[in-house]
Write a protein that holds these residues in place. Sequence first.
Motif, mmCIF file in Angstrom:
data_model
loop_
_atom_site.group_PDB
_atom_site.id
_atom_site.type_symbol
_atom_site.label_atom_id
_atom_site.label_comp_id
_atom_site.label_asym_id
_atom_site.label_seq_id
_atom_site.Cartn_x
_atom_site.Cartn_y
_atom_site.Cartn_z
ATOM 1 N N SER A 7 9.317 37.937 -0.403
ATOM 2 C CA SER A 7 8.496 37.870 0.806
ATOM 3 C C SER A 7 7.862 39.218 1.079
ATOM 4 O O SER A 7 8.355 40.257 0.627
ATOM 5 C CB SER A 7 9.342 37.434 2.008
ATOM 6 O OG SER A 7 10.349 38.381 2.268
ATOM 7 N N LEU A 8 6.768 39.179 1.811
ATOM 8 C CA LEU A 8 6.106 40.393 2.263
ATOM 9 C C LEU A 8 5.131 40.041 3.373
ATOM 10 O O LEU A 8 4.836 38.872 3.618
ATOM 11 C CB LEU A 8 5.414 41.139 1.123
ATOM 12 C CG LEU A 8 4.451 40.419 0.182
ATOM 13 C CD1 LEU A 8 3.186 39.959 0.842
ATOM 14 C CD2 LEU A 8 4.108 41.338 -0.955
ATOM 15 N N VAL A 9 4.642 41.069 4.042
ATOM 16 C CA VAL A 9 3.659 40.895 5.108
ATOM 17 C C VAL A 9 2.297 41.262 4.545
ATOM 18 O O VAL A 9 2.138 42.301 3.886
ATOM 19 C CB VAL A 9 4.006 41.772 6.328
ATOM 20 C CG1 VAL A 9 2.900 41.719 7.374
ATOM 21 C CG2 VAL A 9 5.333 41.322 6.930
ATOM 22 N N VAL A 10 1.314 40.384 4.771
ATOM 23 C CA VAL A 10 -0.063 40.647 4.347
ATOM 24 C C VAL A 10 -0.953 40.806 5.580
ATOM 25 O O VAL A 10 -0.681 40.206 6.625
ATOM 26 C CB VAL A 10 -0.596 39.534 3.417
ATOM 27 C CG1 VAL A 10 0.139 39.558 2.081
ATOM 28 C CG2 VAL A 10 -0.491 38.158 4.049
ATOM 29 N N PRO A 11 -2.021 41.608 5.472
ATOM 30 C CA PRO A 11 -2.837 41.962 6.637
ATOM 31 C C PRO A 11 -3.941 40.957 6.968
ATOM 32 O O PRO A 11 -5.076 41.341 7.229
ATOM 33 C CB PRO A 11 -3.428 43.311 6.226
ATOM 34 C CG PRO A 11 -3.620 43.174 4.745
ATOM 35 C CD PRO A 11 -2.431 42.364 4.279
ATOM 36 N N VAL A 12 -3.591 39.668 6.936
ATOM 37 C CA VAL A 12 -4.549 38.609 7.289
ATOM 38 C C VAL A 12 -3.819 37.546 8.096
ATOM 39 O O VAL A 12 -2.595 37.414 7.995
ATOM 40 C CB VAL A 12 -5.205 37.974 6.030
ATOM 41 C CG1 VAL A 12 -6.068 38.979 5.273
ATOM 42 C CG2 VAL A 12 -4.153 37.370 5.105
ATOM 43 N N PRO A 13 -4.545 36.759 8.899
ATOM 44 C CA PRO A 13 -3.899 35.675 9.645
ATOM 45 C C PRO A 13 -3.339 34.601 8.699
ATOM 46 O O PRO A 13 -3.777 34.483 7.546
ATOM 47 C CB PRO A 13 -5.028 35.104 10.502
ATOM 48 C CG PRO A 13 -6.112 36.113 10.488
ATOM 49 C CD PRO A 13 -5.959 36.892 9.212
ATOM 50 N N PRO A 14 -2.388 33.775 9.174
ATOM 51 C CA PRO A 14 -1.783 32.745 8.317
ATOM 52 C C PRO A 14 -2.792 31.807 7.646
ATOM 53 O O PRO A 14 -2.616 31.473 6.471
ATOM 54 C CB PRO A 14 -0.856 31.993 9.270
ATOM 55 C CG PRO A 14 -0.449 33.023 10.273
ATOM 56 C CD PRO A 14 -1.699 33.855 10.474
ATOM 57 N N ALA A 15 -3.828 31.387 8.347
ATOM 58 C CA ALA A 15 -4.796 30.473 7.734
ATOM 59 C C ALA A 15 -5.492 31.124 6.539
ATOM 60 O O ALA A 15 -5.746 30.472 5.523
ATOM 61 C CB ALA A 15 -5.814 30.004 8.766
ATOM 62 N N THR A 16 -5.782 32.405 6.646
ATOM 63 C CA THR A 16 -6.412 33.120 5.539
ATOM 64 C C THR A 16 -5.434 33.283 4.390
ATOM 65 O O THR A 16 -5.785 33.067 3.227
ATOM 66 C CB THR A 16 -6.937 34.488 6.013
ATOM 67 O OG1 THR A 16 -7.868 34.285 7.078
ATOM 68 C CG2 THR A 16 -7.603 35.251 4.882
ATOM 69 N N ALA A 17 -4.191 33.650 4.698
ATOM 70 C CA ALA A 17 -3.174 33.796 3.653
ATOM 71 C C ALA A 17 -2.988 32.472 2.907
ATOM 72 O O ALA A 17 -2.933 32.444 1.672
ATOM 73 C CB ALA A 17 -1.852 34.264 4.255
ATOM 74 N N PHE A 18 -2.903 31.378 3.649
ATOM 75 C CA PHE A 18 -2.748 30.071 3.021
ATOM 76 C C PHE A 18 -3.942 29.789 2.107
ATOM 77 O O PHE A 18 -3.766 29.359 0.963
ATOM 78 C CB PHE A 18 -2.627 28.972 4.079
ATOM 79 C CG PHE A 18 -2.356 27.624 3.494
ATOM 80 C CD1 PHE A 18 -1.063 27.180 3.325
ATOM 81 C CD2 PHE A 18 -3.391 26.790 3.088
ATOM 82 C CE1 PHE A 18 -0.796 25.927 2.773
ATOM 83 C CE2 PHE A 18 -3.143 25.544 2.536
ATOM 84 C CZ PHE A 18 -1.840 25.111 2.374
ATOM 85 N N ALA A 19 -5.153 30.037 2.592
ATOM 86 C CA ALA A 19 -6.359 29.774 1.803
ATOM 87 C C ALA A 19 -6.378 30.613 0.524
ATOM 88 O O ALA A 19 -6.746 30.109 -0.546
ATOM 89 C CB ALA A 19 -7.605 30.025 2.642
ATOM 90 N N VAL A 20 -5.990 31.872 0.610
ATOM 91 C CA VAL A 20 -5.933 32.707 -0.592
ATOM 92 C C VAL A 20 -4.950 32.110 -1.591
ATOM 93 O O VAL A 20 -5.221 32.039 -2.791
ATOM 94 C CB VAL A 20 -5.561 34.168 -0.247
ATOM 95 C CG1 VAL A 20 -5.222 34.962 -1.508
ATOM 96 C CG2 VAL A 20 -6.687 34.849 0.526
ATOM 97 N N SER A 21 -3.818 31.626 -1.114
ATOM 98 C CA SER A 21 -2.800 31.070 -2.017
ATOM 99 C C SER A 21 -3.291 29.833 -2.751
ATOM 100 O O SER A 21 -2.739 29.483 -3.796
ATOM 101 C CB SER A 21 -1.518 30.740 -1.248
ATOM 102 O OG SER A 21 -1.624 29.520 -0.540
ATOM 103 N N GLN A 22 -4.310 29.189 -2.234
ATOM 104 C CA GLN A 22 -4.807 27.950 -2.833
ATOM 105 C C GLN A 22 -6.112 28.126 -3.600
ATOM 106 O O GLN A 22 -6.745 27.159 -3.986
ATOM 107 C CB GLN A 22 -4.969 26.885 -1.750
ATOM 108 C CG GLN A 22 -3.667 26.517 -1.067
ATOM 109 C CD GLN A 22 -2.603 26.089 -2.066
ATOM 110 O OE1 GLN A 22 -2.780 25.124 -2.793
ATOM 111 N NE2 GLN A 22 -1.495 26.827 -2.115
#
Length: 164
Positions: A7-22
């Motif tokens: 795990s880690l913290v990324v400097p974007v909101p959850p919706a953006t993090a989810f979108a990057v992961s996909q």
Amino acid sequence: MPVIESSLVVPVPPATAFAVSQTTGATRMRWDPFIRRQHLMDGAIVPGKGVRTLTVHRLGFRMVSEYVSYNPPTNVGMKMLTGSWFFERLGGGWRFGPVEGDPNSTLAVWRYNFACKPAWLAPLAERIGSVILQRDIDRRIAGFARGCSDPIVLAAITQPTDPL
């Protein structure tokens, strides 16, 4: 059954993090060191529960997996349908949650679970596999963090024209 987590913290909101992961295609290749190639199967053009994916690992291992959950922007889960001879089972889940007090940061938690075969070799193989997969998931989530800061990746998720 071993469970591996990073795990880690990324400097974007959850919706953006989810979108990057996909992300897929060339965009995915910018950040994901795990894969050599990946695409959705059966004519699917967007991921979702029940969608199958073909993934070719950077070392050439092939796996067909299926989304067992798909809940933007909080989590996604997958299970292996077919893959390398040494996995009896392999599953993974990614969770994305807000960081308290910082709506522009996300705690990303990635988890794999697996079982090896043949049964007589599984105890040793799973100990070795835990070490290898931990290293792999740590590198992969670090790549994901770079993707969350990459202007090209971030632009691609706002303009989904990336070929599968």
